[in-house]
Write a protein that holds these residues in place. Structure first.
Motif, PDB file in Angstrom:
ATOM      1  N   ALA A   8     -10.702  32.248  22.943  1.00 50.26           N
ATOM      2  CA  ALA A   8     -10.191  31.899  24.277  1.00 50.26           C
ATOM      3  C   ALA A   8      -8.898  32.650  24.604  1.00 50.26           C
TER       4      ALA A   8
ATOM      5  N   GLY B  54     -13.295  23.100  20.019  1.00 48.37           N
ATOM      6  CA  GLY B  54     -13.198  22.694  21.414  1.00 48.37           C
ATOM      7  C   GLY B  54     -12.869  23.831  22.365  1.00 48.37           C
ATOM      8  N   SER B  55     -12.525  25.000  21.832  1.00 53.04           N
ATOM      9  CA  SER B  55     -12.196  26.144  22.696  1.00 53.04           C
ATOM     10  C   SER B  55     -13.475  26.895  23.094  1.00 53.04           C
ATOM     11  N   VAL B  56     -13.334  27.784  24.066  1.00 52.74           N
ATOM     12  CA  VAL B  56     -14.460  28.592  24.532  1.00 52.74           C
ATOM     13  C   VAL B  56     -14.380  29.970  23.880  1.00 52.74           C
TER      14      VAL B  56
ATOM     15  N   GLU C  92     -22.042  23.898  23.427  1.00 52.88           N
ATOM     16  CA  GLU C  92     -22.285  23.932  24.871  1.00 52.88           C
ATOM     17  C   GLU C  92     -22.280  25.382  25.345  1.00 52.88           C
TER      18      GLU C  92
ATOM     19  N   ILE D 109     -21.826  27.773  28.215  1.00 51.73           N
ATOM     20  CA  ILE D 109     -21.164  27.730  29.515  1.00 51.73           C
ATOM     21  C   ILE D 109     -21.733  28.787  30.447  1.00 51.73           C
TER      22      ILE D 109
ATOM     23  N   ARG E  66     -20.846  32.743  26.701  1.00 51.66           N
ATOM     24  CA  ARG E  66     -19.645  31.911  26.540  1.00 51.66           C
ATOM     25  C   ARG E  66     -20.074  30.522  26.085  1.00 51.66           C
TER      26      ARG E  66
ATOM     27  N   ARG F 282     -18.738  26.689  24.018  1.00 48.28           N
ATOM     28  CA  ARG F 282     -17.638  25.828  23.566  1.00 48.28           C
ATOM     29  C   ARG F 282     -17.879  25.482  22.100  1.00 48.28           C
TER      30      ARG F 282
ATOM     31  N   GLU G 138     -16.352  20.260  18.565  1.00 45.64           N
ATOM     32  CA  GLU G 138     -15.149  19.608  18.013  1.00 45.64           C
ATOM     33  C   GLU G 138     -15.367  19.128  16.580  1.00 45.64           C
TER      34      GLU G 138
END
Length: 102
Positions: A7, A21-23, A52, A54, A69, A71, A74
């Protein structure tokens, strides 16, 4: 490791691991829009966990490359190597590709 940017724009690797949790942007070949991949379902797993998705698009700066992209889940453990599997339609990424996670 995968060809990926964190990210913050750094290239993913042991010294620049992605935050949970970052992209992250994955760079991949073999899933070109000309083959209709933009309409196929896209799944990504990191460390065996679903990530996920994106966006998926053709790279504006790299011919024949798709940018995906995702995520970072976590619930992943921090590790210098967490395996990454990209699944587009009936195609899978090659084994042995991974990301550094912190």
């Amino acid at each position: 490791n995968a060809q990926a940017r964190n990210a913050d724009g750094t290239v993913n690797g042991a010294e620049h691991a992605a935050l949970r949790g970052s992209v992250v942007t994955l760079y991949t070949t073999g899933f070109t829009a000309g083959l209709g991949s933009m309409e196929l379902p896209v799944e990504v797993h990191i460390g065996g966990r679903p990530a996920e998705v994106i966006a998926m698009q053709e790279s504006a700066t790299r011919a024949g490359v798709m940018e995906v992209r995702v995520r970072v889940p976590e619930a992943l453990d921090a590790a210098a190597f967490q395996p990454v599997v990209l699944h587009v339609g009936n195609l899978f990424s090659q084994p042995g590709v991974g990301l550094a996670i912190r």
